[in-house]
Design a protein around this motif. Sequence first.
Motif, PDB file in Angstrom:
ATOM      1  N   LEU A  47       0.826  -1.208   0.000  1.00 49.91           N
ATOM      2  CA  LEU A  47       0.000   0.000   0.000  1.00 49.91           C
ATOM      3  C   LEU A  47       0.860   1.257   0.000  1.00 49.91           C
ATOM      4  CD1 LEU A  47      -2.954  -0.775   2.461  1.00 49.91           C
ATOM      5  CD2 LEU A  47      -3.107  -0.297   0.009  1.00 49.91           C
ATOM      6  N   THR A  48       1.917   1.250   0.799  1.00 47.57           N
ATOM      7  CA  THR A  48       2.788   2.428   0.852  1.00 47.57           C
ATOM      8  C   THR A  48       3.452   2.669  -0.491  1.00 47.57           C
ATOM      9  OG1 THR A  48       3.215   1.974   3.202  1.00 47.57           O
ATOM     10  CG2 THR A  48       4.680   3.525   2.100  1.00 47.57           C
ATOM     11  N   GLY A  49       3.922   1.607  -1.139  1.00 43.17           N
ATOM     12  CA  GLY A  49       4.529   1.747  -2.456  1.00 43.17           C
ATOM     13  C   GLY A  49       3.540   2.238  -3.491  1.00 43.17           C
ATOM     14  N   GLU A  50       2.286   1.874  -3.348  1.00 42.17           N
ATOM     15  CA  GLU A  50       1.257   2.352  -4.273  1.00 42.17           C
ATOM     16  C   GLU A  50       1.093   3.861  -4.173  1.00 42.17           C
ATOM     17  OE1 GLU A  50      -3.502   1.624  -5.277  1.00 42.17           O
ATOM     18  OE2 GLU A  50      -2.473   0.356  -3.807  1.00 42.17           O
ATOM     19  N   ALA A  69       3.738 -10.701 -10.398  1.00 44.52           N
ATOM     20  CA  ALA A  69       4.526 -10.051  -9.340  1.00 44.52           C
ATOM     21  C   ALA A  69       3.904 -10.295  -7.973  1.00 44.52           C
ATOM     22  CB  ALA A  69       4.630  -8.554  -9.620  1.00 44.52           C
ATOM     23  N   ALA A  70       2.573 -10.230  -7.898  1.00 43.34           N
ATOM     24  CA  ALA A  70       1.894 -10.430  -6.615  1.00 43.34           C
ATOM     25  C   ALA A  70       2.084 -11.855  -6.098  1.00 43.34           C
ATOM     26  CB  ALA A  70       0.408 -10.107  -6.762  1.00 43.34           C
ATOM     27  N   ALA A  89       8.366  -8.406 -14.255  1.00 42.14           N
ATOM     28  CA  ALA A  89       6.968  -7.994 -14.305  1.00 42.14           C
ATOM     29  C   ALA A  89       6.858  -6.467 -14.298  1.00 42.14           C
ATOM     30  CB  ALA A  89       6.206  -8.581 -13.128  1.00 42.14           C
ATOM     31  N   GLY A  90       7.661  -5.820 -13.466  1.00 46.72           N
ATOM     32  CA  GLY A  90       7.630  -4.360 -13.423  1.00 46.72           C
ATOM     33  C   GLY A  90       8.044  -3.736 -14.739  1.00 46.72           C
ATOM     34  N   LEU A  91       9.094  -4.255 -15.340  1.00 47.66           N
ATOM     35  CA  LEU A  91       9.546  -3.736 -16.630  1.00 47.66           C
ATOM     36  C   LEU A  91       8.511  -3.986 -17.720  1.00 47.66           C
ATOM     37  CD1 LEU A  91      13.312  -4.788 -16.472  1.00 47.66           C
ATOM     38  CD2 LEU A  91      12.347  -2.510 -16.106  1.00 47.66           C
ATOM     39  N   ASP A  92       7.837  -5.134 -17.644  1.00 46.04           N
ATOM     40  CA  ASP A  92       6.784  -5.425 -18.619  1.00 46.04           C
ATOM     41  C   ASP A  92       5.627  -4.440 -18.493  1.00 46.04           C
ATOM     42  OD1 ASP A  92       8.191  -7.539 -19.666  1.00 46.04           O
ATOM     43  OD2 ASP A  92       7.050  -9.095 -18.619  1.00 46.04           O
ATOM     44  N   VAL A  93       5.238  -4.119 -17.281  1.00 45.13           N
ATOM     45  CA  VAL A  93       4.153  -3.158 -17.079  1.00 45.13           C
ATOM     46  C   VAL A  93       4.558  -1.780 -17.592  1.00 45.13           C
ATOM     47  CG1 VAL A  93       2.827  -1.900 -15.329  1.00 45.13           C
ATOM     48  CG2 VAL A  93       3.055  -4.390 -15.177  1.00 45.13           C
ATOM     49  N   ILE A  94       5.786  -1.371 -17.309  1.00 44.65           N
ATOM     50  CA  ILE A  94       6.262  -0.073 -17.810  1.00 44.65           C
ATOM     51  C   ILE A  94       6.189  -0.028 -19.331  1.00 44.65           C
ATOM     52  CG2 ILE A  94       8.324   1.365 -18.067  1.00 44.65           C
ATOM     53  CD1 ILE A  94       9.077   0.529 -15.194  1.00 44.65           C
ATOM     54  N   ALA A 113       7.800  -2.420  -4.511  1.00 47.45           N
ATOM     55  CA  ALA A 113       7.736  -2.330  -5.978  1.00 47.45           C
ATOM     56  C   ALA A 113       6.381  -2.789  -6.496  1.00 47.45           C
ATOM     57  CB  ALA A 113       8.853  -3.158  -6.604  1.00 47.45           C
ATOM     58  N   LEU A 114       5.819  -3.813  -5.870  1.00 49.23           N
ATOM     59  CA  LEU A 114       4.504  -4.304  -6.267  1.00 49.23           C
ATOM     60  C   LEU A 114       3.454  -3.208  -6.146  1.00 49.23           C
ATOM     61  CD1 LEU A 114       2.543  -6.560  -7.063  1.00 49.23           C
ATOM     62  CD2 LEU A 114       2.537  -7.298  -4.659  1.00 49.23           C
ATOM     63  N   GLY A 115       3.570  -2.380  -5.111  1.00 50.03           N
ATOM     64  CA  GLY A 115       2.650  -1.263  -4.980  1.00 50.03           C
ATOM     65  C   GLY A 115       2.753  -0.291  -6.142  1.00 50.03           C
ATOM     66  N   GLY A 116       3.985  -0.033  -6.601  1.00 52.69           N
ATOM     67  CA  GLY A 116       4.160   0.818  -7.772  1.00 52.69           C
ATOM     68  C   GLY A 116       3.567   0.195  -9.022  1.00 52.69           C
TER      69      GLY A 116
END
Length: 372
Positions: free
Chosen positions: A71-74, A271-272, A306-311, A231-234
Motif C-alpha cells: 500500500l505504501t509503495g502504491e 509479481a503479486a 513484471a515491473g519492466l513489462d508493465v512499464i 515495488a509491487l505497490g508501484g
Amino acid sequence: MTFPFESLKNSLPDLEAEAAENDRDSSFPTAGLACLRDLGALCAPLPKTLGGCGFGTDPGGGPGLLHLLRLTGEGNLSLGRLLEGHINAVRLIARYGTSAQLQKASTDILGGALFGIWVTETTNPVHITPDGATFLLHGEKMFASGALHVTRALITAETPDGETRMLLVPLDANRKASPAVGGLCGMRGAGTGSCDFTGIRVASDALTGHPGDYLRQPEFSAGAWRGMAVALGGIDRLVTLLRDQLVSRARDANPYQRTRIGEALIAQETAALWTRKAALVADDKTLPPGDVAATINLARIAVERAGLDVIERVQRSLGLSAFVKTNVVERIMRDLSTYLRQPAPDETLAEAAGWFTQRDLPQPDLHVTPKP
C-alpha cells in the motif's frame, strides 16, 4: 496493536500528491512520513510484546507486512523505500541483536525515531577502531536513503582484523551528510545521499550481532522480498492508471489496447504471486536456508521482469503522453525503474537456478492473505 490499513488506503491520494512535489525539487516526504508515523507504520515491525504488530518479527507477521509495504509503495515509492529500510533495520536488530538492544530500539521508535540501513561503501569504506571503552568510526556510506532524516542508522563496518560488523549509530542534526545523489532520475524523494561517519564515537552496545551476521543466509537474501512488496505497490498503481487513462480517452475498447491491458494485468498478478510466495517462504523456519534464499532470488527477478513489462505496456498504450512530466505515470515509471535496479541480477538468477536444478521449489500455502 492492530494496524489501520483502511486509513492508510484513504491516505494514498495525499501520499501521491506529495510524491509529485518531492520529485520536482528532490525534497523529503515529511508529511508522508508523519502520516505513517501517526498510523503506527514505524512501530508495526516491532514485536507485539513491545507495542508493535509483529510485522516481520513475530511468526505469521509476513502477510501483514506485505500489505503495509504494498500500500505504501502504491502511494509513494520513495516513502515505501524509507519504510522498507526502517523495517529492515528493525528486523536485523530483532534477529541478531540482544533483547536489551531491541528494547532500546522499540523505545526509540515509539518516541518517533526513523531507522535506516546503510551498507553501500564509497572509496572510503567505514572502519571501526577500538578506543578505550568506545569505538571510533572512520569512513563513508553512499546511496543512504534518508541521509538527512534517519536518526538511527544501522551500518556495516570493518574491524581491524578484517571482520564485518553491524552497528547502530545514533545521528543528530550535526551529521556530515549530503542531501541527495546528484542527477538521480528516479526515487528523488527518498533523500538518498551519503554520510561521513569519520570521528563519530559509539559505545560497545552499538555493535549488533556477531561478525559476518549481515551476510548470513538466508536472512541476507530473504530480506529482498520486502523491497519486492514496495515495488509491487508501484506496479499496482501503474496498472490502475493505465486502465483509467485509456477509459478517459475512450480507447479501452480498442482490441490492441485490451491486449496490453491484459498483459499488464498478467504481469501484475505474476509479481503479486511471487512476492506473496517469497514472504511466506521467508517466514517458514522449517525450510533449508538454501531453499529460502534461492526462492526469494527467483522472486526478485520475476518481480523485476513484471515491473519492466508493465512499464513497457504503459508506454506503448499511452504513447508520448506517458513521457509528459505532468502525467503522473511519467514519475512513477522513473521511480519504479530506479527502484527495480538491484545489484547483480544475472548472478542472482544463475545461483538460484543452480540451486533448484536438482531439487523442487518449496510450495507454501499461497492462500494465506493479510488480515487488515
